[in-house]
Write a protein that holds these residues in place. Structure first.
Motif, PDB file in Angstrom:
ATOM      1  N   GLY A  56      -8.703  -0.473   1.977  1.00  9.45           N
ATOM      2  CA  GLY A  56      -7.833  -1.297   1.132  1.00  9.45           C
ATOM      3  C   GLY A  56      -7.634  -2.710   1.652  1.00  9.45           C
ATOM      4  O   GLY A  56      -6.658  -3.374   1.306  1.00  9.45           O
ATOM      5  N   TYR A  57      -8.553  -3.199   2.516  1.00  9.66           N
ATOM      6  CA  TYR A  57      -8.409  -4.569   3.019  1.00  9.66           C
ATOM      7  C   TYR A  57      -9.021  -5.583   2.063  1.00  9.66           C
ATOM      8  O   TYR A  57      -8.931  -6.784   2.272  1.00  9.66           O
ATOM      9  N   ILE A  58      -9.724  -5.059   1.040  1.00  7.87           N
ATOM     10  CA  ILE A  58     -10.260  -5.953   0.009  1.00  7.87           C
ATOM     11  C   ILE A  58      -9.623  -5.524  -1.309  1.00  7.87           C
ATOM     12  O   ILE A  58      -9.784  -4.372  -1.733  1.00  7.87           O
ATOM     13  N   THR A  59      -8.878  -6.441  -1.896  1.00  8.31           N
ATOM     14  CA  THR A  59      -8.202  -6.161  -3.163  1.00  8.31           C
ATOM     15  C   THR A  59      -8.534  -7.306  -4.124  1.00  8.31           C
ATOM     16  O   THR A  59      -9.145  -8.305  -3.706  1.00  8.31           O
ATOM     17  N   PRO A  60      -8.125  -7.198  -5.401  1.00 11.45           N
ATOM     18  CA  PRO A  60      -8.386  -8.331  -6.305  1.00 11.45           C
ATOM     19  C   PRO A  60      -7.766  -9.640  -5.796  1.00 11.45           C
ATOM     20  O   PRO A  60      -8.203 -10.731  -6.144  1.00 11.45           O
ATOM     21  N   GLU A  61      -6.780  -9.522  -4.922  1.00 17.61           N
ATOM     22  CA  GLU A  61      -6.147 -10.745  -4.373  1.00 17.61           C
ATOM     23  C   GLU A  61      -7.001 -11.380  -3.278  1.00 17.61           C
ATOM     24  O   GLU A  61      -6.804 -12.513  -2.896  1.00 17.61           O
ATOM     25  N   GLY A  62      -7.926 -10.627  -2.745  1.00 19.54           N
ATOM     26  CA  GLY A  62      -8.801 -11.193  -1.704  1.00 19.54           C
ATOM     27  C   GLY A  62      -8.991 -10.266  -0.516  1.00 19.54           C
ATOM     28  O   GLY A  62      -8.621  -9.091  -0.547  1.00 19.54           O
ATOM     29  N   LEU A  63      -9.584 -10.841   0.553  1.00 17.12           N
ATOM     30  CA  LEU A  63      -9.891 -10.081   1.764  1.00 17.12           C
ATOM     31  C   LEU A  63      -8.791 -10.323   2.795  1.00 17.12           C
ATOM     32  O   LEU A  63      -8.492 -11.471   3.126  1.00 17.12           O
ATOM     33  N   ASN A  64      -8.207  -9.228   3.301  1.00 17.69           N
ATOM     34  CA  ASN A  64      -7.182  -9.335   4.333  1.00 17.69           C
ATOM     35  C   ASN A  64      -7.887  -9.303   5.700  1.00 17.69           C
ATOM     36  O   ASN A  64      -8.100  -8.243   6.288  1.00 17.69           O
TER      37      ASN A  64
END
Ligand code: DC
Length: 244
Positions: A56-64
């Motif tokens: 879950g480190y990549i979401t539509p909001e970006g890469l964490n």
């Protein structure tokens, strides 16, 4: 104790280039010819990207990036030989992920993940270790420049964008992945840009690399080119007539 016979020198071969230039097909064939180990470094960055997606480190909001960096030690990337297909398969935490890492979702996010300094430090260290004993064919973006700067033979592969798009399209369709040529074009263009312009280990042609433009070459022709160069470096081997 060494048995009498002919001992062949082992060399390391680095193959770099843009995505979908046909690096892995050629690298696999060359490794098979010399009974060398083939290492697909792109698969390692893809496995790391799959790890980031799964956690879950990549979401539509970006890469964490921060979360991924903290969790790098929990991404255990290995290769496993498949005796049925005779191919080496990429594993993430003990699970074969060869199919998942070729999906478009991974392709879309792999370049930003592989631009992270900590990701590269971890994977480059592993790649350097794998090449220590020679007899390795490795393909990627920074193999001749960073991972194996002392490689005996360095090849930099190029091909026209049209050829690369068609190759990638054929490859994905043959694997049953639903994709359009436009999607591939966009993905290749974006990855070329990030891979060549990132701060850490960007894609560069090593000054001592031989350029192989394979836009109009068959696999056999490319294969012959590399095998000839490699044979010149390997020579005929040293004869050992006595037990040592
Ligand atoms: O070879 P490939 O298309 O499977 O590689 C996937 C991505 O991994 C590529 O877009 C950039 C990254 N990569 C890298 O940064 N360094 C490498 N040595 C190999 C791949």
């Amino acid at each position: 104790m060494t048995k009498p016979g002919i001992v062949k020198k082992k060399i390391n071969i680095a193959i770099d280039g843009y995505s979908s230039c046909g690096k892995s097909t050629l690298a696999k064939a060359v490794a098979k010819e010399f009974n060398y180990i083939y290492i697909d470094t792109g698969a390692m960055y893809r496995a790391m990207t799959l790890h980031a997606l799964k956690r879950g480190y990549i979401t539509p909001e970006g890469l964490n990036e921060e979360a991924l960096i903290k969790d790098l030690d929990n991404a255990y990337i290995t290769f496993q030989y498949n005796p049925v297909t005779y191919l080496s398969e990429t594993c993430l935490n003990g699970e074969v992920v060869e199919k998942e890492i070729r999906q478009m979702d991974v392709s879309k996010h792999v370049s930003p993940v592989s631009a992270i300094k900590e990701v590269r430090l971890k994977l480059v260290k592993l790649q350097k270790r794998l090449s220590e004993n020679k007899g390795v064919v490795m393909d990627g973006r920074d193999i001749g420049t960073v991972v194996m700067p002392d490689a005996d033979l360095k090849i930099f592969m190029v091909a026209t964008p049209e050829v690369r798009i068609q190759r990638r399209y054929d490859e994905l369709i043959s694997k049953g992945v639903a994709v359009s040529k436009d999607e591939i074009k966009q993905n290749i263009t974006e990855r070329d840009h990030i891979d060549s312009n990132r701060v850490n280990d960007p894609l560069r042609q090593s000054p001592d690399a031989l350029v192989l433009d394979n836009s109009d070459l068959s696999l056999d022709e490319q294969f012959e080119f590399i095998i000839k160069k490699a044979q010149e470096l390997i020579g005929n081997g040293e004869e050992i007539s006595q037990l040592q």
